[in-house]
Design a protein around this motif. Structure first.
Motif, PDB file in Angstrom:
ATOM      1  N   ASN A  29      -0.166  -0.369   4.499  1.00 42.95           N
ATOM      2  CA  ASN A  29       1.078  -1.138   4.387  1.00 42.95           C
ATOM      3  C   ASN A  29       1.886  -1.053   5.678  1.00 42.95           C
ATOM      4  O   ASN A  29       2.467  -2.042   6.127  1.00 42.95           O
ATOM      5  CB  ASN A  29       1.919  -0.625   3.206  1.00 42.95           C
ATOM      6  N   ILE A  30       1.909   0.141   6.270  1.00 50.57           N
ATOM      7  CA  ILE A  30       2.658   0.304   7.524  1.00 50.57           C
ATOM      8  C   ILE A  30       1.984  -0.510   8.629  1.00 50.57           C
ATOM      9  O   ILE A  30       2.633  -1.199   9.407  1.00 50.57           O
ATOM     10  CB  ILE A  30       2.754   1.796   7.909  1.00 50.57           C
ATOM     11  N   PHE A  68       7.916   0.993   1.106  1.00 53.77           N
ATOM     12  CA  PHE A  68       8.036   2.031   0.076  1.00 53.77           C
ATOM     13  C   PHE A  68       7.010   3.137   0.316  1.00 53.77           C
ATOM     14  O   PHE A  68       5.900   2.881   0.793  1.00 53.77           O
ATOM     15  CB  PHE A  68       7.815   1.435  -1.318  1.00 53.77           C
ATOM     16  N   GLY A  69       7.414   4.370  -0.040  1.00 55.06           N
ATOM     17  CA  GLY A  69       6.492   5.497   0.117  1.00 55.06           C
ATOM     18  C   GLY A  69       6.864   6.379   1.300  1.00 55.06           C
ATOM     19  O   GLY A  69       6.251   7.410   1.520  1.00 55.06           O
ATOM     20  N   ILE A  70       7.880   5.943   2.057  1.00 52.73           N
ATOM     21  CA  ILE A  70       8.332   6.772   3.185  1.00 52.73           C
ATOM     22  C   ILE A  70       9.566   7.540   2.741  1.00 52.73           C
ATOM     23  O   ILE A  70      10.557   6.947   2.315  1.00 52.73           O
ATOM     24  CB  ILE A  70       8.675   5.896   4.406  1.00 52.73           C
ATOM     25  N   HIS A  71       9.487   8.852   2.837  1.00 52.13           N
ATOM     26  CA  HIS A  71      10.607   9.684   2.417  1.00 52.13           C
ATOM     27  C   HIS A  71      11.616   9.798   3.560  1.00 52.13           C
ATOM     28  O   HIS A  71      12.764   9.385   3.442  1.00 52.13           O
ATOM     29  CB  HIS A  71      10.067  11.046   1.987  1.00 52.13           C
ATOM     30  N   PRO A 168       3.890   3.688  -2.356  1.00 51.46           N
ATOM     31  CA  PRO A 168       3.420   2.518  -1.607  1.00 51.46           C
ATOM     32  C   PRO A 168       3.019   1.376  -2.544  1.00 51.46           C
ATOM     33  O   PRO A 168       2.334   1.599  -3.541  1.00 51.46           O
ATOM     34  CB  PRO A 168       2.191   3.050  -0.860  1.00 51.46           C
ATOM     35  N   VAL A 169       3.457   0.161  -2.194  1.00 50.33           N
ATOM     36  CA  VAL A 169       3.118  -0.997  -3.019  1.00 50.33           C
ATOM     37  C   VAL A 169       1.600  -1.190  -3.003  1.00 50.33           C
ATOM     38  O   VAL A 169       0.974  -1.191  -1.946  1.00 50.33           O
ATOM     39  CB  VAL A 169       3.807  -2.271  -2.474  1.00 50.33           C
ATOM     40  N   GLY A 170       1.041  -1.323  -4.191  1.00 49.57           N
ATOM     41  CA  GLY A 170      -0.409  -1.490  -4.294  1.00 49.57           C
ATOM     42  C   GLY A 170      -1.075  -0.244  -4.849  1.00 49.57           C
ATOM     43  O   GLY A 170      -2.269  -0.256  -5.132  1.00 49.57           O
ATOM     44  N   THR A 171      -0.307   0.825  -5.021  1.00 49.04           N
ATOM     45  CA  THR A 171      -0.906   2.007  -5.639  1.00 49.04           C
ATOM     46  C   THR A 171      -0.947   1.846  -7.160  1.00 49.04           C
ATOM     47  O   THR A 171      -1.552   2.645  -7.860  1.00 49.04           O
ATOM     48  CB  THR A 171      -0.144   3.308  -5.269  1.00 49.04           C
ATOM     49  N   LEU A 193       8.518  -2.973  -7.370  1.00 50.68           N
ATOM     50  CA  LEU A 193       7.774  -2.742  -6.126  1.00 50.68           C
ATOM     51  C   LEU A 193       7.935  -1.290  -5.680  1.00 50.68           C
ATOM     52  O   LEU A 193       7.002  -0.661  -5.189  1.00 50.68           O
ATOM     53  CB  LEU A 193       8.279  -3.671  -5.012  1.00 50.68           C
ATOM     54  N   LYS A 194       9.128  -0.773  -5.887  1.00 45.31           N
ATOM     55  CA  LYS A 194       9.416   0.604  -5.466  1.00 45.31           C
ATOM     56  C   LYS A 194       8.500   1.620  -6.155  1.00 45.31           C
ATOM     57  O   LYS A 194       8.205   2.679  -5.608  1.00 45.31           O
ATOM     58  CB  LYS A 194      10.887   0.923  -5.770  1.00 45.31           C
ATOM     59  N   ARG A 195       8.061   1.310  -7.352  1.00 48.98           N
ATOM     60  CA  ARG A 195       7.136   2.222  -8.039  1.00 48.98           C
ATOM     61  C   ARG A 195       5.688   1.933  -7.679  1.00 48.98           C
ATOM     62  O   ARG A 195       4.763   2.424  -8.333  1.00 48.98           O
ATOM     63  CB  ARG A 195       7.306   2.156  -9.566  1.00 48.98           C
ATOM     64  N   GLY A 196       5.483   1.068  -6.688  1.00 45.86           N
ATOM     65  CA  GLY A 196       4.116   0.823  -6.232  1.00 45.86           C
ATOM     66  C   GLY A 196       3.441  -0.360  -6.889  1.00 45.86           C
ATOM     67  O   GLY A 196       2.273  -0.642  -6.620  1.00 45.86           O
ATOM     68  N   VAL A 197       4.185  -1.051  -7.789  1.00 47.94           N
ATOM     69  CA  VAL A 197       3.588  -2.174  -8.530  1.00 47.94           C
ATOM     70  C   VAL A 197       3.555  -3.420  -7.642  1.00 47.94           C
ATOM     71  O   VAL A 197       4.575  -3.806  -7.080  1.00 47.94           O
ATOM     72  CB  VAL A 197       4.435  -2.488  -9.792  1.00 47.94           C
ATOM     73  N   LYS A 198       2.390  -4.002  -7.524  1.00 47.87           N
ATOM     74  CA  LYS A 198       2.295  -5.284  -6.808  1.00 47.87           C
ATOM     75  C   LYS A 198       2.781  -6.396  -7.720  1.00 47.87           C
ATOM     76  O   LYS A 198       2.661  -6.268  -8.937  1.00 47.87           O
ATOM     77  CB  LYS A 198       0.826  -5.544  -6.469  1.00 47.87           C
ATOM     78  N   LEU A 199       3.300  -7.483  -7.157  1.00 48.91           N
ATOM     79  CA  LEU A 199       3.874  -8.505  -8.030  1.00 48.91           C
ATOM     80  C   LEU A 199       3.285  -9.895  -7.822  1.00 48.91           C
ATOM     81  O   LEU A 199       2.952 -10.282  -6.700  1.00 48.91           O
ATOM     82  CB  LEU A 199       5.386  -8.618  -7.788  1.00 48.91           C
TER      83      LEU A 199
END
Ligand code: ATP
Ligand code: MG
Length: 394
Positions: A29-30, A68-71, A168-171, A193-199
């Protein structure tokens, strides 16, 4: 002097078994997000390193702010692990600073001969000697200088930025977002999306009662969401026939409830077709008659799929704050009518009864209508730049 962006994963680190997978998706994603910026990305088990061109730093950081996924992330100086080089570098980093500071040393290379607290103390006194405007405060310093010592390289930084967190989106697999032109549903999409769900997204339109501007508004909202994910397939459902029939045939008090049951039925069909495992929408408990718990439960009866309502328990003001943060608010408040607002009856039922819905739904052949509707679906692929449209037959 080389600087790199250090990325820390945060919550990902709790996902023991899946950790490598999560990191892999985050990496991809990055990579996508920073495409074209001439960066080189590498990773180890606890972090990612991004080497960048100095002139692109601001762009790199603002794009990382949408992943998403970066702390946390830091812009760090990278030097070889060598005490004299470290001293030289920290003196240069702190030469313009005034006020209080503290040094924090993290040694992941335990073969480094000086213990962390002792090293921090030594570096502290180097700084005190080099810059008379500095003093030490270990409790509430104005500046914290962190020295992370690894075997080959040492990373030095003073500022820590917070990323969006989440996964990360897609997890997660895909969800089907019911996207209207309102304030709530784009925020719901963002939170999913924040929970990794793709839309994927579905929009019900009732031309000529709703305008093309209303559709464009939804497209622009969807485009805002693509800042946080890849492209999104937006399915535009021609809802006019169903909606007009409901308002002609059914008890006015039940029209909204029936309409929403139809929306859910169609959304479930599309979800199955496009392999989405959940429906996501912007319902918020008690916001309007169709969102009382009784209404939700009666509407929900038409589907066995999970319905995720990320803003269910938020106040409108909290939702608005988020909408402003993700830059959808100004689009959402544009005045074009949505199909939910055009036929609002005077007294919509607040506590609908399932049997009544079933009775109302015998008044027209909704199965055939749904069939016609979905076969006239139009799908628009929404990207950050240019969209493409295709009609697809179910
Ligand atoms: P507002 O922010 O003004 O409340 P809204 O989009 O939330 O607007 P509601 O009438 O509260 O509108 O609808 C609840 C949810 O149902 C929406 O958040 C959205 O998920 C879904 N929905 C409503 N209308 C549509 C539509 N035309 N197309 C797709 N989904 C819709
Ligand atoms: Mg709403």
């Amino acid at each position: 002097m080389d600087r790199v962006v250090l990325i820390k994963y945060g919550e990902l680190t709790t996902k023991k078994g899946n950790r490598n997978y999560f990191i892999h998706v985050l990496y991809q994603n990055i990579e996508k997000k920073l495409k074209g910026l001439d960066v080189s990305i590498s990773q180890d088990i606890s972090r990612m390193y991004i080497e960048f061109q100095e002139e692109n730093l601001e762009l790199v950081l603002s794009r990382l702010n949408q992943v998403f996924g970066i702390h946390t992330y830091q812009v760090a100086y990278k030097i070889e692990t060598d005490v004299d080089l470290i001293k030289e570098q920290i003196v240069s980093m702190m030469k313009e600073k005034t006020g209080t500071f503290k040094v924090v040393t993290k040694r992941s290379d335990k073969t480094f001969p000086i213990e962390s607290t002792e090293f921090s103390r030594q570096m502290g006194s180097v700084l005190l000697k080099s810059n008379a405007s500095l003093s030490v405060d270990v409790h509430q310093p104005d500046t914290t200088l962190t020295i992370e010592i690894l075997k080959k390289y040492t990373y030095l930084y003073t500022d820590i930025y917070y990323g969006l967190g989440g996964y990360p989106v897609g997890t997660q697999p895909k969800g089907m977002l019911m996207l209207s032109g309102g304030i709530d549903s784009p925020v719901a999409g963002y939170l999913a999306l924040k929970r990794g769900v793709k839309l994927e997204a579905v929009y019900f339109e009732a031309i000529p009662h709703t305008s093309i501007e209303a559709r464009n508004k939804v497209i622009e909202l969807c485009r805002k969401l693509t800042s946080f994910t890849d492209k999104i397939h937006l399915h535009v459902v021609p809802f006019t026939e169903i909606q007009e029939t409901i308002y002609k045939e059914c008890n006015p008090e039940y029209c909204i409830t029936i309409m929403r049951r139809m929306m859910y039925r169609i959304t479930e069909r599309l979800s199955k077709k496009y392999k989405c495992l959940a429906i996501v929408n912007g319902e918020s408990i008690g916001q309007v008659a169709s969102q009382t718990l009784t209404s939700m439960s009666v509407i929900n009866q038409v589907t066995s799929m999970p319905v995720i309502r990320p803003v269910a328990c938020l106040d409108k003001l909290e939702i608005i704050d988020l909408a402003k943060k993700i830059d959808t608010y100004d689009i959402s408040i544009l005045p074009y009518e949505d199909c939910c607002t055009i036929f609002v009856p005077k007294h919509p039922v607040i506590h609908p009864v399932l049997e009544e819905c079933l009775k109302e739904e015998t008044k027209f052949d909704y199965e055939a209508m749904i069939e016609r509707t979905v076969s006239n679906l139009q799908t628009i692929v929404i990207q950050e730049e240019e969209d493409s449209t295709f009609s697809n037959l179910l």
